[in-house]
Scaffold this motif. Structure first.
Motif, short mmCIF file in Angstrom:
data_model
loop_
_atom_site.label_atom_id
_atom_site.label_comp_id
_atom_site.label_asym_id
_atom_site.label_seq_id
_atom_site.Cartn_x
_atom_site.Cartn_y
_atom_site.Cartn_z
N ARG A 190 93.44 33.46 47.95
CA ARG A 190 92.69 34.71 48.00
C ARG A 190 91.62 34.78 46.92
NH1 ARG A 190 94.35 39.38 50.32
NH2 ARG A 190 92.31 40.06 49.54
N ASP A 191 91.70 33.96 45.89
CA ASP A 191 90.64 33.95 44.88
C ASP A 191 89.31 33.51 45.50
OD1 ASP A 191 92.23 34.81 42.85
OD2 ASP A 191 92.51 32.84 41.93
N THR A 192 89.38 32.60 46.46
CA THR A 192 88.17 32.06 47.09
C THR A 192 88.07 32.40 48.57
OG1 THR A 192 89.26 29.97 47.64
CG2 THR A 192 88.18 30.13 45.48
N ASN A 193 89.21 32.84 49.16
CA ASN A 193 89.32 33.05 50.61
C ASN A 193 89.03 31.76 51.39
OD1 ASN A 193 90.13 35.80 50.71
ND2 ASN A 193 88.03 36.43 50.27
N GLN A 194 89.35 30.63 50.77
CA GLN A 194 89.16 29.33 51.41
C GLN A 194 90.49 28.58 51.44
OE1 GLN A 194 86.22 28.21 52.77
NE2 GLN A 194 85.43 30.25 52.27
N VAL B 57 103.44 34.81 46.13
CA VAL B 57 103.14 33.45 45.69
C VAL B 57 101.68 33.41 45.27
CG1 VAL B 57 103.12 31.00 46.29
CG2 VAL B 57 104.82 32.52 47.32
N ALA B 58 101.41 32.76 44.14
CA ALA B 58 100.03 32.74 43.65
C ALA B 58 99.78 31.57 42.70
CB ALA B 58 99.71 34.04 42.91
N ASP B 59 98.52 31.12 42.69
CA ASP B 59 97.76 30.98 41.46
C ASP B 59 96.78 32.14 41.55
OD1 ASP B 59 96.08 29.73 43.43
OD2 ASP B 59 95.10 28.56 41.90
N GLY B 60 95.90 32.16 42.66
CA GLY B 60 95.49 33.40 43.28
C GLY B 60 96.50 33.61 44.40
N TYR B 61 96.63 34.81 44.94
CA TYR B 61 97.59 35.01 46.02
C TYR B 61 97.35 33.97 47.11
CZ TYR B 61 98.86 39.60 44.09
OH TYR B 61 99.30 40.63 43.29
N LEU B 62 98.44 33.33 47.56
CA LEU B 62 98.34 32.25 48.54
C LEU B 62 98.85 32.73 49.89
CD1 LEU B 62 99.53 29.33 46.24
CD2 LEU B 62 97.23 29.62 47.21
N VAL B 63 97.98 32.67 50.88
CA VAL B 63 98.28 33.09 52.24
C VAL B 63 98.71 31.86 53.06
CG1 VAL B 63 97.37 34.30 54.27
CG2 VAL B 63 96.47 34.82 51.99
N ASN B 64 99.64 32.05 53.99
CA ASN B 64 100.12 30.97 54.87
C ASN B 64 100.86 29.87 54.13
OD1 ASN B 64 99.03 32.22 57.12
ND2 ASN B 64 97.13 31.07 57.04
N ALA B 65 101.43 30.20 52.98
CA ALA B 65 102.29 29.24 52.29
C ALA B 65 103.70 29.34 52.86
CB ALA B 65 102.31 29.51 50.79
N SER B 66 104.41 28.23 52.87
CA SER B 66 105.80 28.20 53.32
C SER B 66 106.73 28.47 52.14
CB SER B 66 106.12 26.84 53.94
OG SER B 66 107.51 26.72 54.24
N VAL B 67 107.63 29.44 52.30
CA VAL B 67 108.56 29.81 51.24
C VAL B 67 109.99 29.66 51.79
CG1 VAL B 67 109.27 31.60 49.62
CG2 VAL B 67 106.88 31.46 50.36
N ALA C 16 110.17 31.69 55.20
CA ALA C 16 109.17 32.68 55.63
C ALA C 16 107.79 32.11 55.33
CB ALA C 16 109.38 34.00 54.88
N THR C 17 106.78 32.77 55.88
CA THR C 17 105.38 32.42 55.61
C THR C 17 104.71 33.58 54.92
OG1 THR C 17 105.32 30.99 57.57
CG2 THR C 17 103.20 31.69 56.66
N THR C 18 103.94 33.30 53.88
CA THR C 18 103.33 34.37 53.10
C THR C 18 102.24 35.10 53.88
OG1 THR C 18 101.80 32.80 52.09
CG2 THR C 18 103.82 33.31 50.88
N GLY C 19 102.09 36.39 53.57
CA GLY C 19 101.12 37.24 54.23
C GLY C 19 99.80 37.32 53.48
N ALA C 20 99.05 38.37 53.76
CA ALA C 20 97.66 38.50 53.30
C ALA C 20 97.52 38.58 51.78
CB ALA C 20 97.03 39.73 53.94
N ASN C 21 98.57 39.00 51.08
CA ASN C 21 98.53 39.05 49.61
C ASN C 21 99.60 38.14 49.01
OD1 ASN C 21 96.37 40.98 49.03
ND2 ASN C 21 97.69 42.45 50.09
N GLY C 22 99.89 37.06 49.71
CA GLY C 22 100.88 36.11 49.22
C GLY C 22 102.30 36.62 49.27
N GLU C 23 102.53 37.72 50.00
CA GLU C 23 103.86 38.31 50.00
C GLU C 23 104.80 37.58 50.96
OE1 GLU C 23 101.67 40.58 53.26
OE2 GLU C 23 101.20 39.65 51.32
N TYR C 24 106.08 37.60 50.63
CA TYR C 24 107.11 37.00 51.48
C TYR C 24 108.39 37.80 51.36
CZ TYR C 24 109.26 35.23 47.19
OH TYR C 24 109.86 35.16 45.96
N THR C 25 109.24 37.67 52.37
CA THR C 25 110.59 38.23 52.32
C THR C 25 111.54 37.22 52.96
OG1 THR C 25 109.84 40.53 52.44
CG2 THR C 25 112.11 40.09 53.06
#
Length: 233
Positions: free
Chosen positions: A112-116, A51-61, A78-87
């Protein structure tokens, strides 16, 4: 008599062995959920992506079975990981039947673009026809626009919507709008995705009901207005 005893012992061992195979001790084998210890017996498959605009961490999928853009009981999530990944572990019958939605909640999801933490809530999604069992199911502002375009009924199929969006945005032929523009280092698409995200985030306040739930009709109207602003659709 001795031979008879050995024969009966062998039969007992065979019954035990067959019992272990058929029950599976509640485990799963391959894509088949175990039956007997809470398994459903249905065929399942892991479906993965980012998931991204920049990779989004802790997003609900989640698999949005009732098209209300919010996770309900019984919808795989699932909840996205450090690079916006989910399964997501999905029933095979559900793959390609329902869209996947990602919610990046304000103050919780991290870009992840800003780490904020993100300062607005974003709702992105991917059309059911874009979901692949084996590929990377990339959820982004572009996949979101394409899903909403395809569901208007104005296009013959998702490919027609994709070609229309690509042409109207001036994206070169051959560039896949549903691809991972971060992994491919396509800075132009990445920059455009950020701008679309700002538009979505800035208008999100209008789509929530007083109880905090999402008004799906208002969300679709909002995306339609963004499409009209961007490319005159």
């Amino acid at each position: 008599m001795k031979n008879l005893i050995l024969f009966l012992q062998g039969k007992a061992l065979l019954v035990i062995f067959i019992g272990l195979i058929t029950t599976g001790c509640g485990s799963t084998v391959g894509d088949i959920a175990g039956v007997g210890s809470g398994g459903t017996g249905s065929l399942t498959k892991p479906v993965s992506g980012n998931v991204a605009d920049g990779y989004l961490v802790n997003a609900s999928v989640f698999l949005d079975k009732n098209a209300n853009y919010q996770k309900d009981t019984g919808e795989p999530g699932a909840t996205t990981g450090a690079n916006g990944e989910y399964t997501l572990q999905l029933d095979l019958a559900d793959i390609g039947k329902y869209p996947i939605v990602a919610v990046a909640a304000r103050g919780i999801a991290i870009d992840r673009d800003t780490n904020q933490p993100v300062t607005d809530t974003y709702i992105f999604s991917i059309h059911k026809d874009s979901i692949s069992e084996s590929g990377v199911n990339f959820i982004s502002p572009f996949s979101t626009l394409l899903r909403e375009m395809a569901e208007t009924g104005k296009y013959g199929n998702l490919s027609d919507a994709k070609e229309t969006l690509r042409a109207r945005m001036g994206v070169p032929s051959g560039v896949d709008l549903t691809g991972d523009y971060i992994a491919s280092q396509n800075s132009a698409l990445h920059s455009t995705a950020k701008n679309i995200t700002l538009l979505i985030g800035g208008d999100m306040g209008q789509i929530f009901n007083p109880n905090g739930s999402i008004d799906a009709k208002r969300y679709r109207n909002m995306i339609g207005a963004i499409l009209n602003t961007l490319i005159g659709l």
